[in-house]
Motif scaffolding. Structure first.
Motif, PDB file in Angstrom:
ATOM      1  N   ARG A  12     -33.743 -11.056 -15.505  1.00  0.00           N
ATOM      2  CA  ARG A  12     -34.956 -10.809 -14.724  1.00  0.00           C
ATOM      3  C   ARG A  12     -35.519  -9.452 -15.087  1.00  0.00           C
ATOM      4  N   ARG A  13     -36.813  -9.304 -14.981  1.00  0.00           N
ATOM      5  CA  ARG A  13     -37.449  -8.023 -15.253  1.00  0.00           C
ATOM      6  C   ARG A  13     -37.677  -7.265 -13.950  1.00  0.00           C
ATOM      7  N   GLY A  14     -37.811  -5.959 -14.095  1.00  0.00           N
ATOM      8  CA  GLY A  14     -38.169  -5.129 -12.951  1.00  0.00           C
ATOM      9  C   GLY A  14     -37.037  -4.874 -11.992  1.00  0.00           C
ATOM     10  N   GLN A  15     -35.747  -4.931 -12.482  1.00  0.00           N
ATOM     11  CA  GLN A  15     -34.648  -4.687 -11.573  1.00  0.00           C
ATOM     12  C   GLN A  15     -34.223  -3.224 -11.554  1.00  0.00           C
ATOM     13  N   MET A 235     -25.509  -7.474   1.276  1.00  0.00           N
ATOM     14  CA  MET A 235     -26.525  -7.631   0.240  1.00  0.00           C
ATOM     15  C   MET A 235     -27.850  -7.010   0.669  1.00  0.00           C
ATOM     16  N   ALA A 236     -28.653  -6.672  -0.322  1.00  0.00           N
ATOM     17  CA  ALA A 236     -29.965  -6.089  -0.045  1.00  0.00           C
ATOM     18  C   ALA A 236     -31.045  -7.150   0.082  1.00  0.00           C
ATOM     19  N   GLY A 237     -30.744  -8.372  -0.318  1.00  0.00           N
ATOM     20  CA  GLY A 237     -31.707  -9.469  -0.262  1.00  0.00           C
ATOM     21  C   GLY A 237     -30.988 -10.792  -0.388  1.00  0.00           C
ATOM     22  N   ALA A 238     -31.704 -11.807  -0.813  1.00  0.00           N
ATOM     23  CA  ALA A 238     -31.104 -13.137  -0.972  1.00  0.00           C
ATOM     24  C   ALA A 238     -30.182 -13.144  -2.186  1.00  0.00           C
ATOM     25  N   PRO A 239     -29.116 -13.948  -2.152  1.00  0.00           N
ATOM     26  CA  PRO A 239     -28.224 -14.014  -3.307  1.00  0.00           C
ATOM     27  C   PRO A 239     -28.918 -14.613  -4.525  1.00  0.00           C
ATOM     28  N   LEU A 303     -17.786   9.279 -10.058  1.00  0.00           N
ATOM     29  CA  LEU A 303     -18.261   9.659 -11.385  1.00  0.00           C
ATOM     30  C   LEU A 303     -17.786  11.061 -11.774  1.00  0.00           C
ATOM     31  N   GLU A 304     -17.769  11.967 -10.827  1.00  0.00           N
ATOM     32  CA  GLU A 304     -17.406  13.359 -11.096  1.00  0.00           C
ATOM     33  C   GLU A 304     -15.953  13.522 -11.516  1.00  0.00           C
ATOM     34  N   ARG A 305     -15.116  12.547 -11.196  1.00  0.00           N
ATOM     35  CA  ARG A 305     -13.677  12.706 -11.431  1.00  0.00           C
ATOM     36  C   ARG A 305     -13.167  11.982 -12.681  1.00  0.00           C
ATOM     37  N   ILE A 306     -14.033  11.238 -13.358  1.00  0.00           N
ATOM     38  CA  ILE A 306     -13.606  10.506 -14.551  1.00  0.00           C
ATOM     39  C   ILE A 306     -14.291  11.115 -15.765  1.00  0.00           C
ATOM     40  N   PRO A 307     -13.536  11.708 -16.673  1.00  0.00           N
ATOM     41  CA  PRO A 307     -14.157  12.357 -17.835  1.00  0.00           C
ATOM     42  C   PRO A 307     -15.015  11.383 -18.644  1.00  0.00           C
ATOM     43  N   GLY A 308     -16.278  11.770 -18.882  1.00  0.00           N
ATOM     44  CA  GLY A 308     -17.173  10.989 -19.732  1.00  0.00           C
ATOM     45  C   GLY A 308     -17.665   9.690 -19.144  1.00  0.00           C
ATOM     46  N   ALA A 309     -17.461   9.455 -17.867  1.00  0.00           N
ATOM     47  CA  ALA A 309     -17.875   8.184 -17.267  1.00  0.00           C
ATOM     48  C   ALA A 309     -19.396   8.061 -17.224  1.00  0.00           C
ATOM     49  N   GLN A 310     -19.878   6.820 -17.280  1.00  0.00           N
ATOM     50  CA  GLN A 310     -21.297   6.505 -17.168  1.00  0.00           C
ATOM     51  C   GLN A 310     -21.556   5.761 -15.861  1.00  0.00           C
ATOM     52  N   LEU A 311     -22.799   5.803 -15.427  1.00  0.00           N
ATOM     53  CA  LEU A 311     -23.197   5.110 -14.200  1.00  0.00           C
ATOM     54  C   LEU A 311     -24.393   4.215 -14.470  1.00  0.00           C
ATOM     55  N   ALA A 312     -24.307   2.956 -14.066  1.00  0.00           N
ATOM     56  CA  ALA A 312     -25.447   2.044 -14.060  1.00  0.00           C
ATOM     57  C   ALA A 312     -25.828   1.787 -12.609  1.00  0.00           C
ATOM     58  N   LEU A 313     -27.014   2.202 -12.236  1.00  0.00           N
ATOM     59  CA  LEU A 313     -27.487   2.085 -10.857  1.00  0.00           C
ATOM     60  C   LEU A 313     -28.508   0.962 -10.776  1.00  0.00           C
ATOM     61  N   LEU A 314     -28.237  -0.038  -9.942  1.00  0.00           N
ATOM     62  CA  LEU A 314     -29.106  -1.198  -9.822  1.00  0.00           C
ATOM     63  C   LEU A 314     -30.025  -1.044  -8.612  1.00  0.00           C
ATOM     64  N   LEU A 320     -22.759  -6.468  -3.664  1.00  0.00           N
ATOM     65  CA  LEU A 320     -22.261  -7.601  -4.438  1.00  0.00           C
ATOM     66  C   LEU A 320     -23.124  -7.859  -5.679  1.00  0.00           C
ATOM     67  N   PRO A 321     -23.167  -6.957  -6.651  1.00  0.00           N
ATOM     68  CA  PRO A 321     -24.024  -7.164  -7.826  1.00  0.00           C
ATOM     69  C   PRO A 321     -23.808  -8.485  -8.555  1.00  0.00           C
ATOM     70  N   PRO A 322     -22.572  -8.980  -8.741  1.00  0.00           N
ATOM     71  CA  PRO A 322     -22.415 -10.259  -9.455  1.00  0.00           C
ATOM     72  C   PRO A 322     -23.046 -11.441  -8.740  1.00  0.00           C
ATOM     73  N   ILE A 323     -23.217 -11.331  -7.421  1.00  0.00           N
ATOM     74  CA  ILE A 323     -23.848 -12.397  -6.641  1.00  0.00           C
ATOM     75  C   ILE A 323     -25.345 -12.146  -6.497  1.00  0.00           C
ATOM     76  N   GLU A 324     -25.735 -10.893  -6.331  1.00  0.00           N
ATOM     77  CA  GLU A 324     -27.144 -10.570  -6.093  1.00  0.00           C
ATOM     78  C   GLU A 324     -27.977 -10.633  -7.373  1.00  0.00           C
ATOM     79  N   PHE A 325     -27.491 -10.028  -8.452  1.00  0.00           N
ATOM     80  CA  PHE A 325     -28.216  -9.990  -9.718  1.00  0.00           C
ATOM     81  C   PHE A 325     -27.269 -10.376 -10.866  1.00  0.00           C
ATOM     82  N   PRO A 326     -26.845 -11.628 -10.909  1.00  0.00           N
ATOM     83  CA  PRO A 326     -25.841 -12.030 -11.901  1.00  0.00           C
ATOM     84  C   PRO A 326     -26.283 -11.818 -13.343  1.00  0.00           C
TER      85      PRO A 326
END
Length: 339
Positions: A12-15, A235-239, A303-314, A320-326
């Motif tokens: 999906r676009r615009g997420q 959830m923030a919306g419908a699954p 994030l602050e405690r894991i060296p070199g970690a990245q964050l993906a913010l949806l 429940l990201p796998p259910i909300e935006f699979p």
């Protein structure tokens, strides 16, 4: 209603997915669910692209079980390639990862165990802790003959995955932690960790009564009012995947209640904090900007405690990201694990 045997659909676009490797600036109080700073740079050139995975034939997902010294572990398996172990959160089971198994099976041999006390894996006599669950997963990997593996977890499963990666860092190649919260200063949670024995004992004694109630609890969970109440918290919306949401409701009704204490207290568990600082694998955190349980500020503390970690913010995503935006979630996993 989506079917897990259908080919992946285009993303999906615009997420609004944003990626960051920079330590975020101080955020607002935890109950305000603040966004990352607007000047946070986008991570580039690290394999995190929002592109649809290639269409493939539907994988065969099979259920198996392993008898270990501690008890039985039931699990789902599919695919071929490097090993990937997927750990669900509280109230779920290995079924939580069916969409991920479908998406990643062409590149990975995926294993999605039911943690003890969830799904088809019986609860153990002792109440679960992050450390005991981590050793269950290490024994599970040993039983499968896996010396090294990629590891992903959601919520409680993310805390267990982080503990595994901290206990035996040389065995974890890549690590994905979804909807994981950390509260470095939480006296009430530390008190719960120290004094939870009476609660565990009471819940253990009540298990025969709870077992009788479970068939009715499953019906109650699927009732419209109950489902809507739980959805409003998680959830923030419908699954995006209604079928997976209905499966989650059934599993939620059958969960070992003692693990709820483990889940809640994990946000400040010293075991988790020590494990995060011992992680050496390339690590990706995935967090919903509208998550009411693992808020963005709490994800930033991880994030602050894991060296070199990245964050993906949806954007517009809850717990429940796998259910909300699979589609988006599976793409992020694919691009990070297959980079």
């Amino acid at each position: 209603m989506p079917h897990h045997d259908d080919p992946p659909t285009p993303i999906r676009r615009g997420q609004g997915i944003r990626l960051s490797t920079r330590k975020p600036a101080p955020l607002e109080p935890l109950d305000t669910s603040p966004p990352l700073p607007p000047d946070t740079p986008i991570a580039r050139g690290r394999g995190l692209r929002l592109t649809s995975t290639p269409e493939t034939r539907a994988p065969h997902i099979r259920r198996s079980a392993i008898q270990m010294a501690s008890g039985v572990i039931s699990y789902l398996q599919s695919g071929s390639g490097p090993a990937l172990i997927l750990l669900h959160g509280f109230g779920a089971s290995g079924n939580f990862w069916r969409g991920v198994l479908h998406s990643l099976s062409p590149q990975h041999t995926c294993y999605a165990p039911d943690l003890p006390g969830f799904g088809n894996s019986p609860a153990r006599n002792a109440a679960p802790t992050l450390e005991s669950l981590a050793y269950e997963i290490l024994a599970f990997a040993d039983s499968l003959g896996l010396d090294e593996f990629d590891l992903a977890g959601h919520a409680l499963g993310a805390a267990v995955a982080a503990t595994v990666a901290g206990l035996q860092p040389d065995r974890v190649n890549r690590l994905v932690l979804t909807s994981l919260a950390l509260r470095p200063f939480a006296p009430e949670l530390l008190a719960m960790i120290v004094g939870r024995s009476p609660f565990d004992a009471a819940l253990t004694m009540a298990r025969p009564v709870l077992d009788l109630w479970r068939p009715w609890a499953s019906l109650a969970m699927r009732a419209k009012a109950t489902s809507q109440l739980l959805a409003s918290q998680l959830m923030a919306g419908a699954p995006g995947d209604e079928q997976l949401w209905q499966s989650y409701l059934v599993d939620f009704a059958n969960a070992d209640g003692r693990a709820a204490l483990t889940t809640y207290a994990a946000h400040a568990d010293p075991t988790l904090i020590a494990s995060l600082e011992a992680i050496r694998a390339p690590t990706l955190l995935i967090s919903g900007k509208a998550d009411r349980i693992a808020r963005p500020a709490q994800a930033a503390a991880v994030l602050e405690r894991i060296p070199g970690a990245q964050l993906a913010l949806l954007e517009m995503c809850g717990h429940l990201p796998p259910i909300e935006f699979p589609d988006a979630y599976n793409t992020i996993l694919h691009d990070f694990l297959c980079a």
